[in-house]
Scaffold this active site. Structure first.
Site, PDB file in Angstrom:
ATOM      1  N   GLU B  59     -48.681  -7.985 -45.825  1.00 32.74           N
ATOM      2  CA  GLU B  59     -49.275  -7.563 -47.263  1.00 32.74           C
ATOM      3  C   GLU B  59     -50.893  -7.307 -46.924  1.00 32.74           C
ATOM      4  O   GLU B  59     -51.503  -6.472 -47.359  1.00 32.74           O
ATOM      5  CB  GLU B  59     -49.134  -8.316 -48.253  1.00 32.74           C
ATOM      6  CG  GLU B  59     -47.647  -8.140 -49.071  1.00 32.74           C
ATOM      7  CD  GLU B  59     -46.575  -8.889 -48.207  1.00 32.74           C
ATOM      8  OE1 GLU B  59     -47.160  -9.738 -47.293  1.00 32.74           O
ATOM      9  OE2 GLU B  59     -45.432  -8.532 -48.282  1.00 32.74           O
ATOM     10  N   HIS B 128     -41.389 -12.537 -58.678  1.00 26.96           N
ATOM     11  CA  HIS B 128     -40.825 -10.875 -58.896  1.00 26.96           C
ATOM     12  C   HIS B 128     -41.578 -10.602 -60.315  1.00 26.96           C
ATOM     13  O   HIS B 128     -40.825  -9.411 -60.740  1.00 26.96           O
ATOM     14  CB  HIS B 128     -39.495 -10.632 -58.601  1.00 26.96           C
ATOM     15  CG  HIS B 128     -38.986 -10.578 -57.166  1.00 26.96           C
ATOM     16  ND1 HIS B 128     -38.840 -12.037 -56.377  1.00 26.96           N
ATOM     17  CD2 HIS B 128     -38.676  -9.581 -56.487  1.00 26.96           C
ATOM     18  CE1 HIS B 128     -38.636 -11.427 -55.218  1.00 26.96           C
ATOM     19  NE2 HIS B 128     -38.387 -10.119 -55.329  1.00 26.96           N
TER      20      HIS B 128
HETATM   21  C1  LIG Z   1     -44.567 -12.074 -48.591  1.00 28.36           C
HETATM   22  C2  LIG Z   1     -43.277 -11.092 -49.269  1.00 28.36           C
HETATM   23  N1  LIG Z   1     -43.469  -9.793 -49.118  1.00 28.36           N
HETATM   24  C3  LIG Z   1     -42.414  -9.050 -49.526  1.00 28.36           C
HETATM   25  C4  LIG Z   1     -41.249  -9.558 -49.918  1.00 28.36           C
HETATM   26  C5  LIG Z   1     -40.119  -8.826 -50.263  1.00 28.36           C
HETATM   27  N2  LIG Z   1     -38.957  -9.165 -49.481  1.00 28.36           N
HETATM   28  C6  LIG Z   1     -38.066 -10.130 -49.682  1.00 28.36           C
HETATM   29  S1  LIG Z   1     -37.206 -10.514 -48.318  1.00 28.36           S
HETATM   30  C7  LIG Z   1     -37.798  -9.100 -47.235  1.00 28.36           C
HETATM   31  C8  LIG Z   1     -37.651  -8.879 -46.012  1.00 28.36           C
HETATM   32  C9  LIG Z   1     -37.389 -10.048 -45.196  1.00 28.36           C
HETATM   33  O1  LIG Z   1     -36.955  -9.926 -43.894  1.00 28.36           O
HETATM   34  P1  LIG Z   1     -36.998 -10.897 -42.815  1.00 28.36           P
HETATM   35  O2  LIG Z   1     -37.996 -11.967 -42.792  1.00 28.36           O
HETATM   36  O3  LIG Z   1     -36.456 -10.489 -41.611  1.00 28.36           O
HETATM   37  O4  LIG Z   1     -35.791 -11.785 -43.480  1.00 28.36           O
HETATM   38  P2  LIG Z   1     -34.258 -11.463 -43.975  1.00 28.36           P
HETATM   39  O5  LIG Z   1     -34.410 -10.911 -45.236  1.00 28.36           O
HETATM   40  O6  LIG Z   1     -33.801 -10.461 -42.756  1.00 28.36           O
HETATM   41  O7  LIG Z   1     -33.592 -12.713 -44.023  1.00 28.36           O
HETATM   42  C10 LIG Z   1     -38.685  -8.560 -48.046  1.00 28.36           C
HETATM   43  C11 LIG Z   1     -39.849  -7.476 -47.681  1.00 28.36           C
HETATM   44  C12 LIG Z   1     -41.213 -11.359 -49.961  1.00 28.36           C
HETATM   45  N3  LIG Z   1     -40.300 -11.701 -50.445  1.00 28.36           N
HETATM   46  N4  LIG Z   1     -42.410 -11.751 -49.480  1.00 28.36           N
END
Ligand SMILES: Cc1ncc(C[n+]2csc(CCOP(=O)(O)OP(=O)(O)O)c2C)c(N)n1
Ligand SMILES: [Mg+2]
Lengths: 357, 321
Positions: B59, B128
């Site tokens: 972000e 959220h």
């Molecule tokens: C700081 C933040 N930005 C955006 C989100 C929304 N979000 C939730 S999970 C995710 C993707 C996460 O990807 P990864 O770190 O690869 O973990 P995975 O979901 O694959 O376990 C996003 C963008 C969030 N939870 N936290």
């Protein structure tokens, strides 16, 4: 003058291949078939739990849920390497780790029904954290505190491939390198961060190599090979007194990102099929069956018993009655008068009676 | 065209991008996936990867890069997936987007529109459901808008994309698909800094915005009370004129917002009325808001969010005073 200023390489480790054949030269000395069997049962359990929560969500009995399907070896293998006193710090998908650490199932079902309740202390795990990678600096601070308090505990933190792009990830690795804290960073690289594939997340060839920039060591393992994950985590824990390690587990998110997601919008089925053939459970099963330690009948009995445990936990969780006052009384170490007034106002005027309508 | 808030904003983005090639979109999952709420659906296909970027998950990176793009002549429209994650880029917003213009005595304006879904009532996980409008308004330097209808959403977005300022554009998730409206197909603008009187009335003034607007309208209709309803639409700068005129006319004011009570937008509105119109009031000003505590997990949100009963009682209180 010209000379090489830095050299480093990332090893990739696989101990058990997709058919269940084991590379004996890499087989961890402290592992035996009984332990592999135990890990397998936990993997089954994790998968069964996952399916249950997913189905509850589909019936409107759980909130948005992030399934772990496909990532069982990464979670169980790493959790199995932890000692009782070690502390783990999850992001939000590490249900398998919680399970292995003995978090009561009921707590998990409560959480995914929408109730954060007190975490049992003896699990030695921290809260589920939704903001991606923001748990990373916490883990460093906790690891520092272990050394400060002369505790023989290592902190194991989980982060996704997507999480390795956040500033908090880099800042935490850098602190960990400077402070040489007893920390193991498990990068649960499941190839996707919602719709963003690993290749667009970072131009680096491996995520483990991000450790180099912080002056610490990194290794990459087959994250669908429970033995390789166990081995790399165990080695990292064993040498944590001398400093942190990054373990990148290359696995795959077989399901949707969360129940609110539709992966068919952004990824081809053909890719999923390739990874289905690399299922982390199938190879362990093949290995155990070949050794005569497992068969379909045993699998059936184990699954039935696990289902029963799960159903009992769901039932207990569904009997939970929330106390609205608890959201007011757990904000500070005391209840300020102004907040007490807001609470009294809500109770006296029956704001809750409508149940939010 | 019939549009809900999602399609209205989508349409505004498309029209804006067609008329100004400096407008680029960036954010997590906004391209191929079309955004987790589908607000940017189809825009990647229409404008290509150079103008609709799926970014890495960061972000501060998204907002900081947007500031840089704006400084170098683009007009970025970054999306932060949920308002709760915008705090990871808070420094870029309040230290730079808000300050570059004043730091350089207007040699470097920062034209950008930061879009993010806000507020709760949708039973989802932590972070959220935040309502952060007061944080961004408090700074000075950031324009903060929050539509409650598809019509306003489109018009405010088209206006925001033309301003030479950083605009924080808050989109209430609860309202994204709650209802449709017939809105003009073509581009039109809704003035920023101008509240909307959605109902004329004489008995009292109810000031609100965002997720609370439909509930406020409903309560007023059910009670049959002759309330004047004001939808702020822009949080910063406040439309003080409209607020004061109405307060002076009715003499009774209720302020309703979803964000928690203490140190919120309601306090600002109440203070301005108290400073400039207190002798024309017939009753103390009443605020209705969520309690002063962090947004709870979904199992408890029904005990947290202001509901119809709470708003109704507040109206009774100012009417009886
Ligand atoms: C700081 C933040 N930005 C955006 C989100 C929304 N979000 C939730 S999970 C995710 C993707 C996460 O990807 P990864 O770190 O690869 O973990 P995975 O979901 O694959 O376990 C996003 C963008 C969030 N939870 N936290
Ligand atoms: Mg991932």
């Amino acid at each position: 003058m010209e000379q090489r200023a830095f050299e480093g390489e990332i090893e990739y480790i696989q101990v058990m291949d997709e058919t269940g054949n084991v590379d004996q030269s890499l087989f961890p000395k402290d592992l035996d078939d009984q332990k592999i069997l135990e890990m397998y049962k936990y993997m089954l359990f994790a998968r069964a739990n996952d399916a249950k929560t997913l189905s509850l969500q589909r019936q409107g009995r759980a909130v948005t849920y992030a399934p772990l399907l496909g990532e069982e070896a990464t979670q169980i293998g790493s959790a199995y390497a932890m000692r009782k006193q070690d502390i783990f710090v999850p992001n939000f998908r590490q249900h398998g780790v919680f399970l292995m650490r003995g978090l009561p199932l009921e707590w998990m079902y409560l959480y995914w029904r929408g109730y954060e309740e007190q975490l049992p202390k003896d699990v030695n795990g921290e809260a589920i954290i939704v903001p991606v990678a923001t748990q990373m600096p916490h883990a460093v601070g906790m690891a520092y505190a272990q050394t400060y308090k002369k505790k023989d505990a290592v902190v194991i933190v989980y982060v996704g491939d997507g999480g390795t792009s956040e500033g908090d990830f880099y800042e935490a690795l850098n602190f960990a390198g400077v402070w040489k804290v007893p920390l193991v960073v498990i990068i649960e690289n499941n190839q996707w961060a919602i719709s963003l594939p690993r290749g667009k997340q970072s131009a680096a060839k491996t995520l483990a190599q991000k450790a180099f920039a912080a002056g610490i060591g990194g290794v990459q393992v087959d994250g669908n090979d429970v033995i390789a994950v166990y081995k790399a985590t165990k080695d990292a824990i064993d040498k944590a007194k001398t400093g942190p390690t990054v373990v990148e587990c290359v696995t795959y998110r077989l399901g949707m990102h969360t129940t609110a997601d539709d992966p068919t919008k952004y990824r081809p089925d053909a890719e999923v099929e390739i990874w289905e053939r690399r299922d982390p459970l199938a190879r362990v099963k093949a290995y155990l069956v070949r050794k005569g330690l497992w068969n379909d009948q045993m699998e059936k009995e184990t699954s039935e018993q696990q289902s029963k445990e799960i159903d009992d936990a769901v039932e207990r969780a569904e009997q939970f009655k929330e106390d609205p006052r608890s959201i007011f009384t757990n904000v500070y170490s005391f209840v300020p008068q102004t907040l007490q007034d807001e609470l009294d106002d809500a109770e006296k005027n029956n704001f809750w009676q409508e149940g939010g309508k | 065209m019939q549009a809900n808030m999602v399609t209205a904003i989508n349409n505004a983005l498309e029209l804006g991008m067609r008329s100004d090639e400096n407008i680029v979109l960036l954010g997590e999952d906004i391209g191929k996936d079309g955004g987790v709420f589908r607000v940017t659906e189809g825009l990647l296909d229409k404008f290509g990867e150079q103008r609709v970027m799926d970014t890495p998950l960061a972000e501060s990176g998204i907002l900081g890069a947007s500031v840089g793009m704006a400084l170098a002549g683009l007009h970025p429209v970054p999306e932060i997936q949920f308002a709760g994650f915008m705090f990871l880029g808070f420094g870029q917003l309040v230290n730079h987007a808000a300050r570059y213009r004043s730091r350089t005595r207007s040699s470097f304006p920062v034209p950008m529109v930061v879009r993010t879904p806000v507020s709760g009532g949708i039973r989802t996980l932590e972070h959220h459901s935040e309502s952060p409008e007061a944080y961004y308004s408090h700074m000075g330097g950031l324009i903060v808008v929050e539509p409650s209808t598809p019509y306003d959403a489109k018009g405010l977005m088209l206006r925001a994309m033309k301003m030479n300022d950083p605009v924080v554009f808050l989109e209430p998730t609860k309202l994204y698909r709650l209802f449709k409206q017939d809105i003009p197909e073509d581009a039109y603008e809704v003035e920023i800094g101008k509240a909307d009187i959605t109902r004329k009335g004489e008995a009292l003034t109810v000031i609100s915005y965002g997720t609370m607007m439909p509930i406020v309208k409903d309560v007023v209709a059910k009670k049959g009370v002759d309330a004047e309803i004001i939808d702020l639409r822009t949080i910063n700068p406040l439309d003080e004129k409209t607020i004061l005129e109405s307060a002076k006319k009715t003499g009774r004011v209720v302020i309703v917002h979803e964000a928690s009570l203490s140190f919120g937008v309601g306090a600002e509105v109440a203070a301005r009325i108290a400073e400039k119109a207190i002798f024309e009031l017939d009753a103390p000003i009443v605020r209705v808001a969520s309690p002063s505590l962090p947004y709870p997990f979904p199992g408890y949100e029904k005990y947290y969010l202001p509901n119809a009963m709470k708003i109704s009682q507040a109206i009774d209180r100012v009417m009886e005073a």
